[in-house]
Structures are given as structure tokens and as C-alpha cells.
Write a protein that holds these residues in place. Structure first.
Motif, PDB file in Angstrom:
ATOM      1  N   GLY A  43     -78.738  37.156 -17.827  1.00 48.22           N
ATOM      2  CA  GLY A  43     -78.304  38.149 -18.794  1.00 48.22           C
ATOM      3  C   GLY A  43     -77.585  39.328 -18.176  1.00 48.22           C
ATOM      4  O   GLY A  43     -76.920  40.097 -18.878  1.00 48.22           O
ATOM      5  N   ALA A  44     -77.709  39.512 -16.839  1.00 50.72           N
ATOM      6  CA  ALA A  44     -76.989  40.607 -16.182  1.00 50.72           C
ATOM      7  C   ALA A  44     -75.488  40.352 -16.261  1.00 50.72           C
ATOM      8  O   ALA A  44     -75.039  39.218 -16.449  1.00 50.72           O
ATOM      9  CB  ALA A  44     -77.435  40.740 -14.733  1.00 50.72           C
ATOM     10  N   TRP A  45     -74.704  41.407 -16.114  1.00 55.71           N
ATOM     11  CA  TRP A  45     -73.252  41.255 -16.172  1.00 55.71           C
ATOM     12  C   TRP A  45     -72.580  42.143 -15.147  1.00 55.71           C
ATOM     13  O   TRP A  45     -73.134  43.141 -14.709  1.00 55.71           O
ATOM     14  CB  TRP A  45     -72.723  41.551 -17.569  1.00 55.71           C
ATOM     15  N   PHE A  46     -71.383  41.741 -14.735  1.00 53.71           N
ATOM     16  CA  PHE A  46     -70.616  42.467 -13.741  1.00 53.71           C
ATOM     17  C   PHE A  46     -69.413  43.117 -14.406  1.00 53.71           C
ATOM     18  O   PHE A  46     -68.680  42.476 -15.158  1.00 53.71           O
ATOM     19  CB  PHE A  46     -70.167  41.537 -12.612  1.00 53.71           C
ATOM     20  N   CYS A  51     -66.692  45.848 -10.798  1.00 55.14           N
ATOM     21  CA  CYS A  51     -67.549  44.751 -10.314  1.00 55.14           C
ATOM     22  C   CYS A  51     -69.005  45.156 -10.097  1.00 55.14           C
ATOM     23  O   CYS A  51     -69.784  44.414  -9.502  1.00 55.14           O
ATOM     24  CB  CYS A  51     -66.994  44.132  -9.022  1.00 55.14           C
ATOM     25  N   HIS A  52     -69.402  46.330 -10.566  1.00 60.57           N
ATOM     26  CA  HIS A  52     -70.794  46.765 -10.434  1.00 60.57           C
ATOM     27  C   HIS A  52     -71.697  45.877 -11.297  1.00 60.57           C
ATOM     28  O   HIS A  52     -71.335  45.506 -12.413  1.00 60.57           O
ATOM     29  CB  HIS A  52     -70.934  48.219 -10.874  1.00 60.57           C
ATOM     30  N   ARG A  53     -72.874  45.547 -10.770  1.00 59.70           N
ATOM     31  CA  ARG A  53     -73.814  44.725 -11.524  1.00 59.70           C
ATOM     32  C   ARG A  53     -74.628  45.595 -12.475  1.00 59.70           C
ATOM     33  O   ARG A  53     -75.117  46.665 -12.092  1.00 59.70           O
ATOM     34  CB  ARG A  53     -74.767  43.979 -10.579  1.00 59.70           C
ATOM     35  N   ASN A  54     -74.783  45.125 -13.696  1.00 60.71           N
ATOM     36  CA  ASN A  54     -75.513  45.874 -14.721  1.00 60.71           C
ATOM     37  C   ASN A  54     -76.525  44.968 -15.407  1.00 60.71           C
ATOM     38  O   ASN A  54     -76.324  43.754 -15.510  1.00 60.71           O
ATOM     39  CB  ASN A  54     -74.538  46.412 -15.779  1.00 60.71           C
ATOM     40  N   ASP A  62     -72.939  51.146 -15.288  1.00 60.58           N
ATOM     41  CA  ASP A  62     -73.634  52.207 -14.565  1.00 60.58           C
ATOM     42  C   ASP A  62     -72.812  52.712 -13.386  1.00 60.58           C
ATOM     43  O   ASP A  62     -73.030  53.819 -12.897  1.00 60.58           O
ATOM     44  CB  ASP A  62     -74.992  51.713 -14.050  1.00 60.58           C
ATOM     45  N   GLY A  63     -71.862  51.891 -12.934  1.00 59.27           N
ATOM     46  CA  GLY A  63     -71.084  52.281 -11.770  1.00 59.27           C
ATOM     47  C   GLY A  63     -69.928  53.207 -12.083  1.00 59.27           C
ATOM     48  O   GLY A  63     -69.752  54.239 -11.439  1.00 59.27           O
ATOM     49  N   CYS A  64     -69.124  52.839 -13.108  1.00 61.94           N
ATOM     50  CA  CYS A  64     -67.927  53.632 -13.404  1.00 61.94           C
ATOM     51  C   CYS A  64     -67.916  54.198 -14.817  1.00 61.94           C
ATOM     52  O   CYS A  64     -67.017  54.961 -15.170  1.00 61.94           O
ATOM     53  CB  CYS A  64     -66.663  52.791 -13.188  1.00 61.94           C
ATOM     54  N   GLY A  65     -68.906  53.830 -15.646  1.00 59.67           N
ATOM     55  CA  GLY A  65     -68.986  54.360 -17.000  1.00 59.67           C
ATOM     56  C   GLY A  65     -68.080  53.676 -18.006  1.00 59.67           C
ATOM     57  O   GLY A  65     -68.058  54.059 -19.175  1.00 59.67           O
TER      58      GLY A  65
END
Length: 297
Positions: A43-46, A51-54, A62-65
Motif C-alpha cells: 500500500g505504500a507509494w513513491f 521518489c520519496h516513499r510514503n 512527506d518529502g516534497c509536499g
């Protein structure tokens, strides 16, 4: 293999590509051991942008908004959504757009709410006249509640009863390149991702695109004129902006007429509102110039 082996790359791995598909890469067992320390859950997504994992429940990266979730998630393939259609209960004909009766036999239709997917009869909801879509009464109530909030936040001359979606016409208004929607708490939903808006008197300043670009929107008789804002070179810590003289885009409301701020324009707006009210009463159904799906954020 030995997990501590840092010698030959002897393990073949499949690597997801940002734009879809996979590539095959070779890795050492020691490199694979590092990767296995933080394996993504189902269920996680990039993020498509960085390419941040969420985690699955994240709406924005969470990485770039950015609001850049891909179509598929780890271990989950998102099925292609079937179009919400309305079916005649007499002849079975399927209608992809709203119609009060079946276009083939004038029979009664079973409608599907475009927003929530629930089924209903004509009395269980109502259609709108821009995109010819049908929504159930609970979804219309959510939309009305959202609209009341927007009426309190937007300047009067910007509020559109049917919904806060505006066409964005680039090259000084020569072509429509996308849409923007004013949402609550200064959130701007656009064709190019999530941005922001703030009031500057009766003008609005918006930030949109990747990388973000700032514009000042000034109301015009048919919609708005967008003027690009460039950062000043004064070196001030506040990041203030200066206006570039030439208008870079224009816009128009998609779902009706905005309110006028006063004078002749205000009188015209009130006359239009009165005519719409008469149309609603005479037709015994609400005529909405909005096609925006009711949203609750």
C-alpha cells in the motif's frame, strides 16, 4: 548467498521506474541487506516528483509536499474506474450523462451519483447542467456546506455560487491550458498540483505549478487577468514579489457568474441571481451552473 558478501553483484533485482514499468539491476548481497532494512509495506507509494516513499494513508508526499501519488501502490494495482452510468429501468439503455428520462424510450432511469457512487431515482438527487452529472441529495448537502465556507473566505466579487473552479487560459487568454479551484484555508487545487491562494484586497495572489510560480489575479468583466509575479532582487528576507507588467494569462469561471463588487456590476449580478431564482421555481428543480463534484476535504 552470504548477506555480508561485498564482492560480485550476483543478485538480480527489479526496480520500479518513476513513470511506470520496471528495470532490472544487479546488486551485491551486502547492498541487498541494506535495502531490506526498510522495505516498503503493501500500500505504500513513491512520489512521482521526488521518489520519496510514503505510507498508504498519506495524501501528499512527506518529502516534497506535492500531491503526486501514482496510479498504483506497492503490492496493489489500482483497477481502472468504470464510468458511472445511469441505466433505463425499462429498456436497459445506459446513459453516461445526466438526462431526466431515457433518451430512447423516455423510461425512468436509475441514476449513479458521480461523487459517492450510490444508486438512486430522480427524487433521490438532482442533476447539474454544465457537465450533465447527477448527484444524490447527501452529496449536494456536503457541496452546499463547502460552498458556504468558501463564501465566507473569498472576497465577494470572486465567489461563484455553482463552484469555485476557473479555467486558466495561457498565452494571454489564447488557449485554455488547465483549471484552478479555490479551496478552504488558502488551498488551491490545480491541473498542475496543489498550490495556495491569499487575498490582497479584492485581488488574489496564487502560487501554482512545479516549480511554484506566483501570480496576481485581478477581476475583469468576464473573469480575471493573471499577472506573473517575479521575486525582487532586493535580498530581503521576506521573499517579497514585484509585478511583471504584461498579463500572462486570463481566466473565466467554469460554473456560473461570480458576484460583482458594486455599482452597475453589482446591479447586473443581482439581476442575474433573480432570474436564476425564477428559473428554479418555475422548473421545480434547481438549475446549477456548476458541474463540480461535491467535495469535503
Amino acid at each position: 548467498w552470504d548477506w555480508g558478501d561485498a564482492g560480485e553483484r550476483s543478485v538480480t533485482l527489479a526496480k520500479w521506474n518513476v513513470k511506470g514499468g520496471i528495470s532490472l539491476v544487479e546488486a551485491r548481497p551486502s547492498e541487498l541487506a541494506v535495502l531490506m532494512q526498510e522495505t516498503p509495506c503493501v500500500g505504500a507509494w513513491f512520489c512521482n516528483a521526488c521518489c520519496h516513499r510514503n505510507e498508504e494513508d498519506k495524501r501528499c508526499c512527506d518529502g516534497c509536499g506535492a500531491d503526486s501519488r501514482p496510479q498504483h501502490k506497492v503490492g496493489l494495482v489500482q483497477p481502472k474506474a468504470a464510468p458511472k452510468v445511469h441505466q433505463c429501468m425499462a429498456c436497459g439503455k445506459r446513459h453516461e450523462t445526466y438526462s431526466a428520462r431515457c433518451v430512447s424510450c423516455t423510461g425512468e432511469l436509475e441514476f449513479t451519483c458521480v461523487f459517492c457512487g450510490k444508486f438512486g431515482r430522480e427524487a433521490d438527487g438532482r442533476g447539474e447542467d454544465v457537465k450533465l452529472e447527477w448527484y444524490c441529495h447527501p452529496c449536494w448537502e456536503k457541496f452546499d456546506q463547502h460552498n458556504r465556507s468558501m463564501a465566507a473566505e473569498l472576497p465577494e466579487c470572486w465567489f461563484v455560487t455553482g463552484g469555485q473552479v476557473w479555467a486558466w487560459e495561457a498565452d494571454g487568454g489564447a488557449r485554455q491550458s488547465g483549471q484552478i479551484e479555490f479551496d478552504r484555508a488558502g488551498k488551491l487545487l490545480t491541473t498542475w498540483g496543489v498550490g495556495s491562494w491569499t487575498c490582497k484586497g479584492e485581488a488574489l495572489e496564487v502560487t501554482l505549478g512545479k516549480p511554484p510560480e506566483a501570480y496576481r489575479l485581478a477581476r475583469s468583466p468576464s473573469g480575471f487577468i493573471a499577472t506573473h509575479l517575479a521575486p525582487t532582487t532586493s535580498g530581503s528576507a521576506g521573499g517579497s514579489s514585484s509585478v511583471v507588467a504584461a498579463p500572462s494569462a486570463r481566466g473565466r469561471p467554469v460554473y456560473g457568474l461570480p458576484r460583482q463588487s458594486g455599482g452597475v456590476g453589482g446591479l447586473f449580478g443581482r439581476a442575474i441571481a433573480f432570474l436564476v431564482l425564477l428559473m428554479r421555481r418555475n422548473s421545480q428543480r434547481t438549475v446549477f451552473l456548476a458541474g463540480l463534484a461535491p467535495v469535503v476535504l
